[in-house]
Scaffold this motif. Structure first.
Motif, PDB file in Angstrom:
ATOM      1  N   UNK A   1      99.678  20.400  19.536  1.00  0.00           N
ATOM      2  CA  UNK A   1     100.591  19.369  20.029  1.00  0.00           C
ATOM      3  C   UNK A   1     100.895  19.548  21.507  1.00  0.00           C
ATOM      4  N   UNK A   2     100.862  20.801  21.975  1.00  0.00           N
ATOM      5  CA  UNK A   2     101.142  21.065  23.384  1.00  0.00           C
ATOM      6  C   UNK A   2     100.095  20.428  24.286  1.00  0.00           C
ATOM      7  N   UNK A   3      98.864  20.296  23.770  1.00  0.00           N
ATOM      8  CA  UNK A   3      97.803  19.754  24.609  1.00  0.00           C
ATOM      9  C   UNK A   3      97.627  18.253  24.454  1.00  0.00           C
ATOM     10  N   UNK A   4      98.435  17.638  23.599  1.00  0.00           N
ATOM     11  CA  UNK A   4      98.284  16.193  23.359  1.00  0.00           C
ATOM     12  C   UNK A   4      99.140  15.376  24.295  1.00  0.00           C
TER      13      UNK A   4
ATOM     14  N   UNK B   1      94.343  29.449   8.446  1.00  0.00           N
ATOM     15  CA  UNK B   1      93.468  30.162   9.380  1.00  0.00           C
ATOM     16  C   UNK B   1      92.913  29.227  10.447  1.00  0.00           C
ATOM     17  N   UNK B   2      93.699  28.241  10.795  1.00  0.00           N
ATOM     18  CA  UNK B   2      93.345  27.318  11.859  1.00  0.00           C
ATOM     19  C   UNK B   2      94.366  27.448  12.990  1.00  0.00           C
ATOM     20  N   UNK B   3      94.013  26.891  14.140  1.00  0.00           N
ATOM     21  CA  UNK B   3      94.961  26.866  15.254  1.00  0.00           C
ATOM     22  C   UNK B   3      96.193  26.090  14.827  1.00  0.00           C
ATOM     23  N   UNK B   4      97.390  26.657  14.990  1.00  0.00           N
ATOM     24  CA  UNK B   4      98.609  25.978  14.530  1.00  0.00           C
ATOM     25  C   UNK B   4      98.802  24.617  15.182  1.00  0.00           C
ATOM     26  N   UNK B   5      99.425  23.717  14.436  1.00  0.00           N
ATOM     27  CA  UNK B   5      99.665  22.362  14.915  1.00  0.00           C
ATOM     28  C   UNK B   5     100.558  22.356  16.149  1.00  0.00           C
ATOM     29  N   UNK B   6     101.502  23.308  16.232  1.00  0.00           N
ATOM     30  CA  UNK B   6     102.401  23.302  17.392  1.00  0.00           C
ATOM     31  C   UNK B   6     101.628  23.568  18.666  1.00  0.00           C
ATOM     32  N   UNK B   7     100.568  24.377  18.584  1.00  0.00           N
ATOM     33  CA  UNK B   7      99.737  24.643  19.770  1.00  0.00           C
ATOM     34  C   UNK B   7      98.944  23.401  20.139  1.00  0.00           C
TER      35      UNK B   7
ATOM     36  N   UNK C   1      96.406  32.841  18.387  1.00  0.00           N
ATOM     37  CA  UNK C   1      97.092  33.037  17.114  1.00  0.00           C
ATOM     38  C   UNK C   1      96.684  31.908  16.171  1.00  0.00           C
ATOM     39  N   UNK C   2      96.884  32.134  14.866  1.00  0.00           N
ATOM     40  CA  UNK C   2      96.475  31.147  13.870  1.00  0.00           C
ATOM     41  C   UNK C   2      97.547  31.003  12.803  1.00  0.00           C
ATOM     42  N   UNK C   3      97.444  29.945  12.043  1.00  0.00           N
ATOM     43  CA  UNK C   3      98.289  29.757  10.865  1.00  0.00           C
ATOM     44  C   UNK C   3      97.755  30.665   9.754  1.00  0.00           C
ATOM     45  N   UNK C   4      98.611  31.499   9.161  1.00  0.00           N
ATOM     46  CA  UNK C   4      98.135  32.476   8.178  1.00  0.00           C
ATOM     47  C   UNK C   4      97.666  31.816   6.889  1.00  0.00           C
TER      48      UNK C   4
END
Length: 381
Positions: free
Chosen positions: A378-381, A370-376, A364-367
């Motif tokens: 953040x999950x990998x940080x 059009x980038x990967x959302x920051x919340x996603x 999914x992306x930020x509409x």
């Protein structure tokens, strides 16, 4: 088989032809696919071959979607060819690793390449199920759906239609009535878009794709999906509606055609020696590229889950059946991720992105960006 819905289950009837002829035929009302087959059952029942099933509007839509499906496969193949198994690169970067293992890299390219020459197979596309007939056996108390445009030989050597589905209700009471015929496949599942059958090992070889009314007219889930064409989405951007920034919920009808083509390309399941495996003449054979039933098997999220389950599975026999390159929609999800690259955001503002990078690896992306959302991230940080 493809169902356009969010909660999904997987059932497929798939048969395979031994002799390959070349052509794609649309069963048009103007030019019906009518081989003249009929079957005399116990000297009493005769089923005539059906008339054409696709009107001119349906035929035009199918032809357009075939062209788009082939382009989706080619563009994805081109993207993969710019990378290696060490660096997938380009538009497929990240997405491939979410859906497939690196060991499948060459096989995925081979299967996508085959979409470009899909006409090497003889495919008949139907727009309804009028050519399917229910046959009953009063002795065994069973009923089967058979394709009346195909004739093969049963195990006794008698002429028989190819069975594509079974209503098996064997009764303990010998006086029990024959079970009532179940609904046909499209009728039994109003969310079904299409399914594929392949002729058995006795046939000269045709692949039959049935397109259900949902493919043409939508269904109860369509309001939750973005069903615009790929070109329209790329030109106008993603919709702001709830969850339409998820690749799962982007559903151009061309993806249905590509999904069914993957079943055709996969052919029959293979034995331990790599040879095609058939069940019995005039009975459905196992398939190779299937709709893996281990988890819901349609859409990017579930296809990524199949890959993770495959990687975690320790039992070799189970693992073989979870191979991502044996799941039709895993190919479709990869191709859709490469194809959906909007030039503007949901507000119509031009978006400048890093060239040849794929935005969909999170699913999914930020509409707006059009980038990967920051919340996603953040999950990998």
């Amino acid at each position: 088989m493809l169902r356009s819905t969010l909660p999904l289950s997987c059932f497929v009837w798939l048969l395979f032809p031994l002799i390959v002829r070349t052509e794609i035929i649309i069963d048009s009302v103007n030019k019906p696919h009518n081989p003249g087959n009929s079957r005399l059952e116990n000297g009493q029942f005769k089923f005539p071959a059906p008339k054409g099933s696709c009107d001119s509007g349906q035929e035009s839509k199918i032809k357009a979607d075939i062209a788009i499906a082939k382009k989706m496969a080619k563009d994805t193949l081109d993207a993969l060819n710019l990378g290696t198994t060490k660096d997938i690169g380009t538009l497929a970067n990240g997405v491939f690793d979410e859906l497939f293992t690196r060991d499948e890299f060459d096989d995925v390219k081979t299967q996508l390449s085959a979409v470009g020459t899909i006409e090497k197979n003889k495919i008949v596309i139907f727009c309804n199920e009028d050519h399917h007939v229910m046959l009953q056996d009063a002795k065994l108390k069973t009923s089967t759906w058979d394709d009346s445009t195909w004739e093969g030989k049963d195990r006794q050597g008698n002429t028989a239609f190819v069975m594509i589905g079974r209503e098996a209700q064997i009764q303990a009471n010998p006086d029990a009535p024959v079970p009532n015929p179940r609904q046909k496949i499209c009728q039994s599942d109003p969310l079904m878009d299409a399914y594929t059958s392949l002729g058995d090992n006795e046939l000269a070889g045709e692949f039959h794709i049935v397109l259900c009314s949902s493919y043409f007219n939508g269904n109860s889930e369509s309001a939750k999906l973005d069903t615009r064409s790929i070109d329209d989405i790329n030109a106008k951007g993603l919709k702001r509606d709830e969850d339409l920034n998820y690749l799962n919920n982007i559903y151009p009808s061309s993806r249905t055609i590509l999904h069914e083509f993957m079943h055709v390309i996969g052919g029959p399941a293979r034995d331990v020696n790599g040879n095609p495996h058939f069940a019995f003449s005039s009975i459905a054979a196992p398939q190779w590229i299937t709709d893996i039933p281990a988890v819901p098997c349609y859409g990017y999220t579930w296809c990524a889950a199949i890959k993770r389950r495959y990687a975690a599975e320790k039992n070799p026999a189970v693992k073989q059946n979870l191979l991502p390159s044996r799941n039709a929609d895993s190919f479709v999800s990869l191709c859709l991720a490469v194809a959906i690259q909007p030039k503007v955001n949901s507000a119509g503002q031009p978006i400048t992105r890093v060239p040849n990078t794929c935005m969909w690896f999170a699913g999914y992306v930020d509409v707006d960006t059009l980038e990967v959302p920051q919340d996603f991230l953040a999950q990998g940080s």
